[in-house]
Each structure stands twice: as structure tokens, then as C-alpha cells.
Design an enzyme around this catalytic site. Structure first.
Site, PDB file in Angstrom:
ATOM      1  N   LYS A  30       0.824  -1.196   0.000  1.00 44.97           N
ATOM      2  CA  LYS A  30       0.000   0.000   0.000  1.00 44.97           C
ATOM      3  C   LYS A  30       0.867   1.258   0.000  1.00 44.97           C
ATOM      4  O   LYS A  30       0.660   2.168  -0.803  1.00 44.97           O
ATOM      5  CB  LYS A  30      -0.905  -0.017   1.241  1.00 44.97           C
ATOM      6  CG  LYS A  30      -2.020   1.003   1.188  1.00 44.97           C
ATOM      7  CD  LYS A  30      -2.767   1.046   2.509  1.00 44.97           C
ATOM      8  CE  LYS A  30      -3.542  -0.220   2.788  1.00 44.97           C
ATOM      9  NZ  LYS A  30      -4.916  -0.171   2.299  1.00 44.97           N
ATOM     10  N   ARG A 100      -3.187   2.892   8.839  1.00 47.84           N
ATOM     11  CA  ARG A 100      -3.451   1.576   8.240  1.00 47.84           C
ATOM     12  C   ARG A 100      -2.185   0.734   8.243  1.00 47.84           C
ATOM     13  O   ARG A 100      -1.079   1.249   8.144  1.00 47.84           O
ATOM     14  CB  ARG A 100      -3.882   1.729   6.781  1.00 47.84           C
ATOM     15  CG  ARG A 100      -5.218   2.376   6.571  1.00 47.84           C
ATOM     16  CD  ARG A 100      -5.488   2.452   5.063  1.00 47.84           C
ATOM     17  NE  ARG A 100      -6.866   2.768   4.787  1.00 47.84           N
ATOM     18  CZ  ARG A 100      -7.332   3.995   4.562  1.00 47.84           C
ATOM     19  NH1 ARG A 100      -6.500   5.027   4.604  1.00 47.84           N
ATOM     20  NH2 ARG A 100      -8.598   4.194   4.304  1.00 47.84           N
ATOM     21  N   GLY A 109      -7.555  -8.137   6.169  1.00 44.15           N
ATOM     22  CA  GLY A 109      -8.133  -8.255   7.504  1.00 44.15           C
ATOM     23  C   GLY A 109      -7.113  -8.389   8.609  1.00 44.15           C
ATOM     24  O   GLY A 109      -7.454  -8.708   9.741  1.00 44.15           O
ATOM     25  N   MET A 111      -5.357  -6.021  10.110  1.00 43.77           N
ATOM     26  CA  MET A 111      -5.726  -5.033  11.108  1.00 43.77           C
ATOM     27  C   MET A 111      -6.733  -4.072  10.515  1.00 43.77           C
ATOM     28  O   MET A 111      -6.599  -3.655   9.374  1.00 43.77           O
ATOM     29  CB  MET A 111      -4.509  -4.243  11.565  1.00 43.77           C
ATOM     30  CG  MET A 111      -4.791  -3.541  12.880  1.00 43.77           C
ATOM     31  SD  MET A 111      -3.686  -2.203  13.229  1.00 43.77           S
ATOM     32  CE  MET A 111      -4.449  -0.867  12.340  1.00 43.77           C
ATOM     33  N   ARG A 344      -3.658  -1.331  -6.605  1.00 41.25           N
ATOM     34  CA  ARG A 344      -2.870  -2.575  -6.515  1.00 41.25           C
ATOM     35  C   ARG A 344      -3.265  -3.458  -7.682  1.00 41.25           C
ATOM     36  O   ARG A 344      -4.301  -3.236  -8.326  1.00 41.25           O
ATOM     37  CB  ARG A 344      -3.116  -3.283  -5.194  1.00 41.25           C
ATOM     38  CG  ARG A 344      -4.572  -3.657  -4.997  1.00 41.25           C
ATOM     39  CD  ARG A 344      -4.803  -4.296  -3.643  1.00 41.25           C
ATOM     40  NE  ARG A 344      -6.232  -4.375  -3.395  1.00 41.25           N
ATOM     41  CZ  ARG A 344      -6.786  -4.663  -2.238  1.00 41.25           C
ATOM     42  NH1 ARG A 344      -6.039  -4.887  -1.199  1.00 41.25           N
ATOM     43  NH2 ARG A 344      -8.090  -4.741  -2.102  1.00 41.25           N
ATOM     44  N   HIS A 462     -13.326 -42.532  -4.816  1.00 47.57           N
ATOM     45  CA  HIS A 462     -13.187 -43.095  -6.158  1.00 47.57           C
ATOM     46  C   HIS A 462     -13.833 -42.174  -7.193  1.00 47.57           C
ATOM     47  O   HIS A 462     -13.228 -41.839  -8.212  1.00 47.57           O
ATOM     48  CB  HIS A 462     -13.821 -44.492  -6.194  1.00 47.57           C
ATOM     49  CG  HIS A 462     -13.745 -45.144  -7.541  1.00 47.57           C
ATOM     50  ND1 HIS A 462     -14.787 -45.113  -8.447  1.00 47.57           N
ATOM     51  CD2 HIS A 462     -12.737 -45.817  -8.151  1.00 47.57           C
ATOM     52  CE1 HIS A 462     -14.427 -45.751  -9.544  1.00 47.57           C
ATOM     53  NE2 HIS A 462     -13.187 -46.196  -9.385  1.00 47.57           N
ATOM     54  N   SER A 770       9.162 -43.733 -18.995  1.00 49.22           N
ATOM     55  CA  SER A 770       8.104 -42.808 -18.604  1.00 49.22           C
ATOM     56  C   SER A 770       7.964 -42.905 -17.089  1.00 49.22           C
ATOM     57  O   SER A 770       7.680 -43.985 -16.560  1.00 49.22           O
ATOM     58  CB  SER A 770       6.795 -43.177 -19.295  1.00 49.22           C
ATOM     59  OG  SER A 770       5.781 -42.301 -18.856  1.00 49.22           O
ATOM     60  N   CYS A 842       4.253 -39.624 -16.756  1.00 49.07           N
ATOM     61  CA  CYS A 842       2.814 -39.826 -16.986  1.00 49.07           C
ATOM     62  C   CYS A 842       2.029 -39.915 -15.687  1.00 49.07           C
ATOM     63  O   CYS A 842       0.840 -40.181 -15.693  1.00 49.07           O
ATOM     64  CB  CYS A 842       2.567 -41.044 -17.858  1.00 49.07           C
ATOM     65  SG  CYS A 842       3.130 -42.579 -17.117  1.00 49.07           S
ATOM     66  N   TYR A 862       9.067 -34.918 -22.659  1.00 51.76           N
ATOM     67  CA  TYR A 862       7.648 -34.551 -22.632  1.00 51.76           C
ATOM     68  C   TYR A 862       7.041 -34.788 -21.256  1.00 51.76           C
ATOM     69  O   TYR A 862       7.601 -35.512 -20.435  1.00 51.76           O
ATOM     70  CB  TYR A 862       6.865 -35.353 -23.685  1.00 51.76           C
ATOM     71  CG  TYR A 862       6.769 -36.823 -23.392  1.00 51.76           C
ATOM     72  CD1 TYR A 862       5.753 -37.324 -22.570  1.00 51.76           C
ATOM     73  CD2 TYR A 862       7.685 -37.722 -23.915  1.00 51.76           C
ATOM     74  CE1 TYR A 862       5.663 -38.672 -22.283  1.00 51.76           C
ATOM     75  CE2 TYR A 862       7.609 -39.073 -23.637  1.00 51.76           C
ATOM     76  CZ  TYR A 862       6.592 -39.546 -22.818  1.00 51.76           C
ATOM     77  OH  TYR A 862       6.508 -40.871 -22.512  1.00 51.76           O
TER      78      TYR A 862
HETATM   79  C1  PEP Z   1       1.895 -43.884 -12.081  1.00 52.14           C
HETATM   80  O1  PEP Z   1       2.071 -44.765 -11.247  1.00 52.14           O
HETATM   81  O2  PEP Z   1       2.384 -42.763 -12.004  1.00 52.14           O
HETATM   82  C2  PEP Z   1       1.043 -44.150 -13.254  1.00 52.14           C
HETATM   83  C3  PEP Z   1       0.907 -43.256 -14.195  1.00 52.14           C
HETATM   84  O3  PEP Z   1       0.355 -45.311 -13.268  1.00 52.14           O
HETATM   85  P1  PEP Z   1      -0.990 -45.590 -12.482  1.00 52.14           P
HETATM   86  O4  PEP Z   1      -1.465 -44.308 -11.924  1.00 52.14           O
HETATM   87  O5  PEP Z   1      -1.933 -46.166 -13.472  1.00 52.14           O
HETATM   88  O6  PEP Z   1      -0.554 -46.572 -11.450  1.00 52.14           O
END
Ligand code: PEP
Ligand code: MG
Length: 889
Positions: A30, A100, A109, A111, A344, A462, A770, A842, A862
Site C-alpha cells: 500500500k 493503516r 483483515g 488489522m 494494486r 473413487h 516414462s 505420466c 515430454y
Molecule cells: C503412475 O504410477 O504414475 C502411473 C501413471 O500409473 P498408475 O497411476 O496407473 O498406477
């Protein structure tokens, strides 16, 4: 460090300032911005900022202010008096100030502000005479006693409120504004009595005494409960303390030519380049917030105060040109003169952030790189999901836990099987699956549903996890709904919703609405597409998607996926006849029986792969061989088991026995992943055949295919060597049979710590890695990924871990394995085969911006994430390539 030369106080006002906007650490957000506005010629009431360094030294010195503060404050106050043309404590025409707090980061919040400081029994009369408005003067005084008492001296605000309510009752009036000047004078008397009673001394009549007590109150508030808690929750560390801003008061409540307002320089919801805000005539700041009177839209100020409106428009432009950012401002008009009280960086929605960033590039305010850095990748979520049509006004009948964002509307169906059947009969119908809870057997029905609503479960249930993975709206734990499958209806309070009736859920806030509330679909177009284009030009990391169905693959491509990084084949075995054949395979007595069942499954697999290869035309597709333990495909309850027995024409005892045989104490550490085809090679053979035959089929149609066969849960190079040899033999047969070949790779997931550590050996066999960081996190920490709900919140709360490591990669621990695995694997592959080892990720972390930055640093090729996170990962990858990310939290 305190020296006699230390500068503790910075003045601003009268078109000059000692501070600048880049001095936030020292002056707080401020204070720094007030200084900046003042020095660029924006009208700001004069004042001064006592630095955060003073706060630091105050605590270092055992709650004592450094000596040199006092004379510097005195001098700065003189400066304010000079600019304002009034004296602090003058009984005839007093200068009043506000006090302030203001740290480097905004801490809402922390003060409450203290206004009207400088009033006492004498000067209140002076003010009344000078303004010819005793009501205004006494109202200001009673507010000061309340604010000063509650904020600086710890008197409970309720005590003052009690007196106000009592007086209104005595006078038989409803609103504060109905009280007369005499009433307010009486109220001052009562407030002073409250003050004396609780503080043990009278309300301070010396304005300087008021000022110092107020300043100390701000410093004390830094270590107050509220502030400490806020910093803990927001994980704010490393700040010196708060600054204190003392500023001349201006009044928006002195008549029809005064007022106050708050505004954004652009629309914070849509990002449109329009002035956006509210104001009230004849009001003080708190009246706008308190909601007693409804403020007017800022556009109307154009009619009421055209001159002021014109000035505000100029200031809006000046601020944006100066800060090169959308600003959130506060202003007051006193007798026709405009003053700015705050500016701001404005908070905004994801879509607004994108539009503002892109349009500011067009306007030449910022460059593309700055635009890319400004948008928080996670905020793109907002643009990627179907949303409730903002024009709709339907009210919620119940609210559950918002588990997966976006809105969905569909016909109520109460079981996964019924959803499948309904879809077969009416493929164009939108389905909303409503269950008490869901389980792996429900995935086919869940996948067909537009949204999922469960009566029980939390954010990690789930239903929640699966729905998030698919980017499907989901509300869980909505205990207000009662499901009666027999009657084919649900009740919510006294409303009955029958199967087939429409229900709408909003997974962004957990709302459930009866009927068909219209939704709007996302697409990457306009400003969003433009920003994504800049991201693609900038990033070096590729972005793939985790997808198991052609429709998901297609969606991911639309969102910019450059291949599939993980196709979980087990998801293809749950629907219709497939689950029957899968169960036949699991229940078979011998290899011949298994092979028979597998040959029935093979065409389905091939068909699925054809669909995916076609959707990904020419892009690489990583297909993982079957991974989960087999018991997941069998029901565990009596009724389900009898049904399977009937379906398969075998005694129910046999089903039960097999379920018992397959039972494992730790299924996640049991017969799963590559261990399955090691024990039952025919399963792996079938999958490899289906992949390669599908590839040949698509290739024959003139499309290019790049299959990558991925073997999960490898811990030793021997496992991989055996399975690779077997896969190559199958490939040989397939190519011979079809008289043609396709190029393909065989690689592995690195999700067991041993695999990461022996990556050099594994890379001799693997053509790509991966990182399955879900399992790698599970196995590195020894945390069951399905059971963390019971302790993870406590871990985060007690700062054992900064965040849930299944959401954001633990760079210190799991990250080391990723780094070591990548380096060792790459080195060995280069040395042994003179090849570049392709490395990706992944696990869920592939779509988490912070983890994506880490993957970039490690040098991965990737990241792969769910379709709806692809644009988020594209932007995060661009930010990683740009280095320092300076976005708003
Ligand atoms: C993992 O274990 O990161 C993965 C991609 O496989 P899953 O989640 O299917 O076990
Ligand atoms: Mg895994």
C-alpha cells in the site's frame, strides 16, 4: 540495522514522494503504491509510511521502537500539515488522519483501519463549526472511539455496537443515518463510558497520544493471531513485518458533491477493457462494503459527476500505462475533488487473466513473454470446463463437496449398468449418474455420464479421483440426497426426482440443481488460442496426454496434445461383453482356458487401438500393458459373485474361491504390472498382438502410426528383458502374417525406486522411460496412495510436507530419483546404443504446473497429463522455458 542515519519514514503527497512502487519490501504494498501514485501526479491525500524495518526492529528490541522514529514521524507530520493546510490537533480546524497497516504482500483483515484520528472533545466542535455539519463531526468522533477502542486497545467492538443498537431503539429509528446530531453526541458520551470501563482510563484527548497508540497497535497486529494464522495458511514467509501508513483524511460523506468508490481498470470477470466498479454518493468507504446501501455502477458516475468521471478515466489510463497491469483502485470525492486512496494489481478469473494479458500485448503495454508469465496455468481450468450459463438463475437445492470442476446436466440414472443400458438405447441422451458411492466396476457407466453425483465420499473418493482424471464434473458427499434405487428416485428435502428427470450439478462449487440448467462448452479460441500459440512457440518440453478412449484422445488433440503418453489398457476391459470375457480369463483353470478368453478380448482391444491411432494420426501413442491386480475385475460382494457365476455358467463357489485366491494383503505391491505377463505370458502376447495389428490396419489406411509399447512396474532389467524378448517374438509373427511391418518402440515405466537407481541397466533394454510418479511417490514415501486421506491433512498442517506429494512432485526426494533415473538412463543408452533415450512423465504430476517446471529442468522430452490439463501443461512448459515466473498467486 539501526543507525542514527537510518531512514524510517517516507513521505508522499503534493505531487512528490520519497518512496517508489518497487520498494514494497520496505514500504509495504500500500505504501509503495501510494508513493508511486503521488510521484506520477495522481491526486493522493498527503501522508507518510513508517517502514517494515521499524516493525522488524520493534520486535528485535523487545517491542521498543527505535529512537530515531519519533523525530522522523514528527517531521513527516509537519510535511502533511503543510500540504493539507491544517494542523494536527488544531481545535478549530483539525487535520485528521487515518492509520493503516500494509505488508509487502496483501494480508486482508490483518488489522482494521483507524479513521478520523486527531478528533477530541474540543476539535469535534471545531470540525462541526468549520463544516457547518455537527452530525458529520459527531459521527466521525463516535466512529473513532469505536475503531480506536476495538483496534488499538482491544475493547470488544460488540460493546460499542450494543450502545448503538440501544440508542436506535430508544429513538425508535432503524438506520444509523436516522440518528440526529444530538443523538450522535449522546452516543459519543456512551462510547466514551464504554471505553473507560474496558480500558481503565479515559479516551485519549491528546491527538499525538492517539497517533502513537495507533502506530503501536499496527505493529502489534503483525504478531496477532489473525495475521500469524493467515501467513501460515498462505505459506507467507520471509517478510520483515508490516509498514504503517498515516494519511490525511478525506471525506466522501460531506454531501451530494462527495462520494466514494472501488473499481477495477478492466472487468475482472471477463477481462473486457471497460471500467468496472461501484460508487456511493455521500458515503464513506465502509458503507460500500457494509452493503447497507446498494452502490451504483461506475458508468452512472458519468451522469452524476461528469468532471470527476473524466478525471477517473484519465487516471485509469495513466495507472495502466504506468503499471502495465490491471489495477484495483479505491477513491474518494470530497466536495468535488477526487483523491485516490489505493491502487494494486487486481485479482481476476482465469478467462479474464488470459484476455487482459493478450490485449495488453496488442496495446503495446507488455510483450508476449510477460503475457505468458502473467497467467497462472492452473487458472486456465476455468476456461476448459463446461460452465453453468452465467445467464441462468436457478437456485441450488443441495450442496455437496466440489470434487471436480465444471457443470453438468443430465437425466438421473442410479447405477452404472443402467447408464450403459440407457446409453445403448438413447445414445444422444445426457446422463447424470447419481450413486451413494462409486467403485471400479462402475467406470463404464461413469464414463458415459456427463457428470457424477454421490451422497457420500470426499475429495479423494473413487468418484472424485476418476472424474477429475477425465475432467468430468463431479459433486461428492452430498448427504442431503437420499437414493431409493427400488423406487427409482432420489429425494432432496421434500423434492422427488425420478430416474430420467433432469438434474444439474456444479462441480466448481458443489451445487445441485433440479432441472435442466443450461451450460456452455469450452473451446480454445480467441484470446486463449492466441496465448497458447505463444506458449507453443516458447516451450521446448512436449505435452502429451493420458487417454484410454478415442474420444478422449480427440479432445486432447483439440487441446493441443502432441501424442499419448499413457493409455491405460485396463480401462478398456470394464464395459459390456468385455468384462464378461475378462472374468472368463481370470477364472480359467489353465493356459488354454485363458487363451480362449483372451482371443475373445483381442478384437475389442484391436478395435480400441485402431480408434486411438486414427485419432492421433501420426503422433506417438504409448500403450501400457495391463497393470492392476486382477481382483479389481471381480465383484467382492455375494450378489455380484452370484451374477458372475450365472453369466459364466459356473458354480458360485468357484468365483468365491478365485476371489479368495486373488486376495492379497497389499495388492498394490502384489501380482500386478509386469508381474502379470511374467506369470501369464499369454496376456501380454494378446495385448502386443492387438497393438501391432491395429497399427498395421491404420497404416494400410494411409495414416502414420507410432506405437510405443510400455511395460509397467519394472524393478529389474531382467523383467524387462524377458518381456521385451517375448514382445519382439510376437511382433515377428504379426509382421510375417500380414506381410508388412510397422515401426514401434518398447520401453518401460519407472515407478519403482529400484528401477530409477538401476536406470543404467534398464536403459540397455528400454527405448524410452516414462516416470510413473504416482507409484514412484507411493513407493518412495511408503505412503499408500489410496489411504493418504487419513493423515495427509495433518502432515501438511504440521508442515511435515509443504503440499500433498501426490499433487505436486516432491522434488527433494522423489525428484532425486527422477533426476538420477533420467541421467543414468540417458548416459547408458547413449554409450551402449548411441541413441537418445526418450524420457517423459505420466503420473498426475505431468499436469501440475510446478512439477512441469521441474520436468523441464531435468531435461525430459515430454510431460503427459489428462486431456483437460494439456493447455495448463503447455503454458507451464512455456513459463519453465522463460525461467523466472513472476505471476500473481
Ligand atoms: C503412475 O504410477 O504414475 C502411473 C501413471 O500409473 P498408475 O497411476 O496407473 O498406477
Ligand atoms: Mg503406476
Amino acid at each position: 540495522m539501526s543507525t542514527s542515519k537510518s531512514k524510517y519514514v517516507y513521505s508522499f503527497g503534493g505531487g512528490k514522494a520519497e518512496g517508489r512502487s518497487d520498494m514494497k519490501e520496505l514500504l509495504g504494498g500500500k505504501g509503495a503504491n501510494l508513493a508511486e501514485m503521488s510521484s506520477i501526479g495522481i491526486p493522493v491525500p498527503p501522508g507518510f509510511t513508517i517502514t517494515t524495518e521499524v516493525c522488524h526492529e520493534y520486535y528485535e528490541g523487545g517491542k521498543k521502537l527505535p529512537e530515531a522514529v519519533k523525530p522522523q514521524v514528527e517531521e513527516a507530520l509537519l510535511h502533511v500539515e503543510k500540504i493539507a493546510g491544517k494542523k494536527f490537533g488544531d481545535p478549530k480546524d483539525p487535520l485528521l488522519v487515518s492509520v493503516r497497516s500494509g505488508a509487502a504482500l496483501s494480508m486482508p483483515g490483518m488489522m482494521n483501519t483507524i479513521l478520523n484520528l486527531g478528533l477530541n472533545d474540543e476539535s469535534v466542535e471545531g470540525l462541526a463549526a468549520k463544516t457547518d455539519n455537527p452530525r458529520f463531526a459527531y459521527d466521525g468522533y463516535r466512529r473513532l472511539i469505536d475503531m480506536f477502542g476495538s483496534t488499538a486497545m482491544g475493547v470488544d467492538h460488540e460493546h460499542f455496537e450494543h450502545e448503538l443498537t440501544a440508542l436506535k431503539k430508544e429513538k425508535n429509528v432503524k438506520l444509523d443515518t436516522d440518528l440526529s446530531a444530538a443523538d450522535l453526541k449522546e452516543l459519543v458520551k456512551r462510547y466514551k463510558a464504554v471505553y473507560s470501563k474496558h480500558v481503565g482510563e479515559g479516551f485519549p484527548q491528546d491527538p499525538k497520544d492517539q497517533l502513537w497508540k495507533a502506530i503501536m497497535a499496527v505493529f502489534n497486529s503483525w504478531m496477532g493471531n489473525k495475521a500469524v494464522q493467515y501467513r501460515r495458511i498462505e505459506r507467507i514467509t520471509g517478510l520483515k513485518g508490516t509498514a504503517v501508513n498515516v494519511q490525511a483524511m478525506v471525506f466522501g460523506n460531506t454531501g451530494g458533491d462527495s462520494g466514494t468508490g472501488v473499481a477495477f481498470t478492466r472487468d475482472p470477470n471477463t477481462g473486457e477493457d471497460v471500467f468496472y466498479g461501484d460508487y456511493l454518493i455521500n458515503a464513506q468507504g465502509e458503507d460500500v462494503v457494509a452493503g447497507i446501501r446498494t452502490p451504483e455502477p461506475i458508468s452512472k458516475l458519468h451522469e452524476e459527476m461528469p468532471k470527476v468521471y473524466g478525471q477517473l478515466m484519465d487516471i485509469r489510463k495513466k495507472l495502466e500505462t504506468h503499471y502495465k497491469e490491471m489495477q484495483d483502485i479505491e477513491f474518494t470525492v470530497e466536495k468535488g475533488t477526487l483523491y485516490m486512496l489505493q491502487t494494486r494489481t487486481g485479482k481476476r478469473t482465469g478467462s479474464s487473466a488470459v484476455r487482459i494479458a493478450v490485449e495488453m500485448v496488442k496495446e503495446g503495454l507488455i510483450d508476449e513473454k510477460t503475457a505468458l508469465k502473467r497467467v497462472n496455468p492452473d487458472s486456465l481450468n476455468h476456461l476448459l470446463l463446461p460452465q453453468l450459463d452465467p445467464k441462468s438463475k436457478v437456485k441450488a437445492v443441495a450442496t455437496g463437496i466440489a470434487a471436480s470442476p465444471g457443470a453438468a446436466c443430465g437425466k438421473v440414472i442410479l447405477s452404472a449398468d443402467a447408464a450403459v443400458a440407457h446409453h445403448e438405447a438413447h445414445p444422444n441422451d445426457a446422463i447424470l449418474l447419481v450413486r451413494k458411492e462409486t467403485s471400479p466396476e462402475d467406470v463404464a457407466g461413469m464414463h458415459l455420464a456427463k457428470g457424477i453425483l454421490t451422497a457420500t465420499g470426499g475429495k479423494a473418493s473413487h468418484a472424485a479421483v476418476v472424474a477429475r482424471g477425465w475432467g468430468k464434473p463431479c459433486v461428492v458427499g452430498c448427504d442431503a440426497i437420499h437414493i431409493d434405487e427400488k423406487k427409482g428416485q432420489i429425494t432432496i428435502g421434500d423434492q422427488v426426482v425420478k430416474v430420467g428427470d433432469y438434474l444439474t450439478i456444479n462441480g466448481t462449487n458443489g451445487d445441485v440443481m433440479v432441472g435442466q440448467v443450461p451450460t456452455v462448452d469450452p473451446s480454445i479460441s480467441g484470446h486463449f488460442a492466441e496465448l497458447m500459440g505463444w506458449a507453443d512457440k516458447t516451450r521446448t518440453l512436449k505435452v502429451r496426454t493420458n487417454a484410454d478412449a478415442p474420444a478422449d484422445a480427440k479432445k486432447a488433440r483439440e487441446f493441443g496434445a502432441e501424442g499419448i503418453g499413457l493409455c491405460r489398457t485396463e480401462h478398456m476391459f470394464f464395459e459390456g461383453q468385455r468384462i464378461v470375457d475378462m472374468r472368463k480369463m481370470i477364472l480359467a483353470d489353465d493356459t488354454a482356458g485363458r487363451e480362449k478368453a483372451l482371443s475373445a478380448l483381442e478384437p475389442y482391444q484391436r478395435e480400441d487401438f485402431v480408434g486411438i491411432f486414427e485419432a492421433m494420426d501420426g503422433l506417438p501413442v504409448t500403450i501400457r500393458l495391463l497393470d492392476p491386480p486382477l481382483h479389481e475385475f471381480l465383484p467382492h460382494d455375494e450378489a455380484g459373485q452370484s451374477e458372475v457365476a450365472k453369466q459364466l455358467g459356473i458354480p458360485v463357489e468357484k468365483v468365491k474361491r478365485r476371489v479368495e485366491q486373488l486376495h492379497e494383503a497389499n495388492p498394490m505391491l502384489g501380482l500386478r504390472g509386469c508381474r502379470l505377463p511374467i506369470k501369464f505370458p499369454e496376456i501380454g502376447d494378446m495385448q502386443v498382438r492387438a497393438i501391432l495389428e491395429a497399427a498395421i490396419e491404420v497404416k494400410k489406411k494411409g495414416k502414420s502410426v507410432l506405437p510405443e509399447i510400455m511395460i509397467p512396474l519394472v524393478g529389474t532389467v531382467e523383467e524387462l528383458a524377458i518381456l521385451k524378448k517375448r514382445a519382439l517374438a510376437v511382433a515377428e509373427q504379426v509382421f510375417k502374417k500380414h506381410g508388412t511391418k510397422v515401426e514401434f518402440l518398447i520401453g518401460t515405466m519407472i515407478e519403482i525406486p529400484r528401477a530409477a537407481l538401476t536406470a543404467d541397466q534398464i536403459a540397455e533394454e528400454a527405448e524410452f522411460f516414462s516416470f510413473g510418479t504416482n507409484d514412484l511417490t507411493q513407493l518412495t514415501f511408503g505412503f499408500s496412495r489410496d489411504d493418504i486421506g487419513s493423515f495427509m491433512p495433518a502432515y501438511v498442517d504440521q508442515k511435515i510436507l509443504p503440499v500433498d506429494p501426490f499433487q505436486t512432485l516432491d522434488q527433494k526426494g522423489v525428484g532425486q530419483l527422477v533426476e538420477v533415473g533420467t541421467q543414468r538412463g540417458r548416459k547408458a543408452r547413449k554409450e551402449k546404443h548411441d541413441q537418445h533415450l526418450k524420457v517423459g512423465i505420466c503420473g498426475e504430476h505431468g499436469g501440475d504446473p510446478e512439477s512441469v517446471v521441474f520436468c523441464h529442468k531435468v531435461g525430459m522430452d515430454y510431460v503427459s497429463c489428462s486431456p483437460f490439463r494439456v493447455p495448463i501443461a503447455r503454458l507451464a512448459a512455456a513459463q519453465a522455458a522463460l525461467g523466472n515466473v513472476s505471476r500473481d498467486k
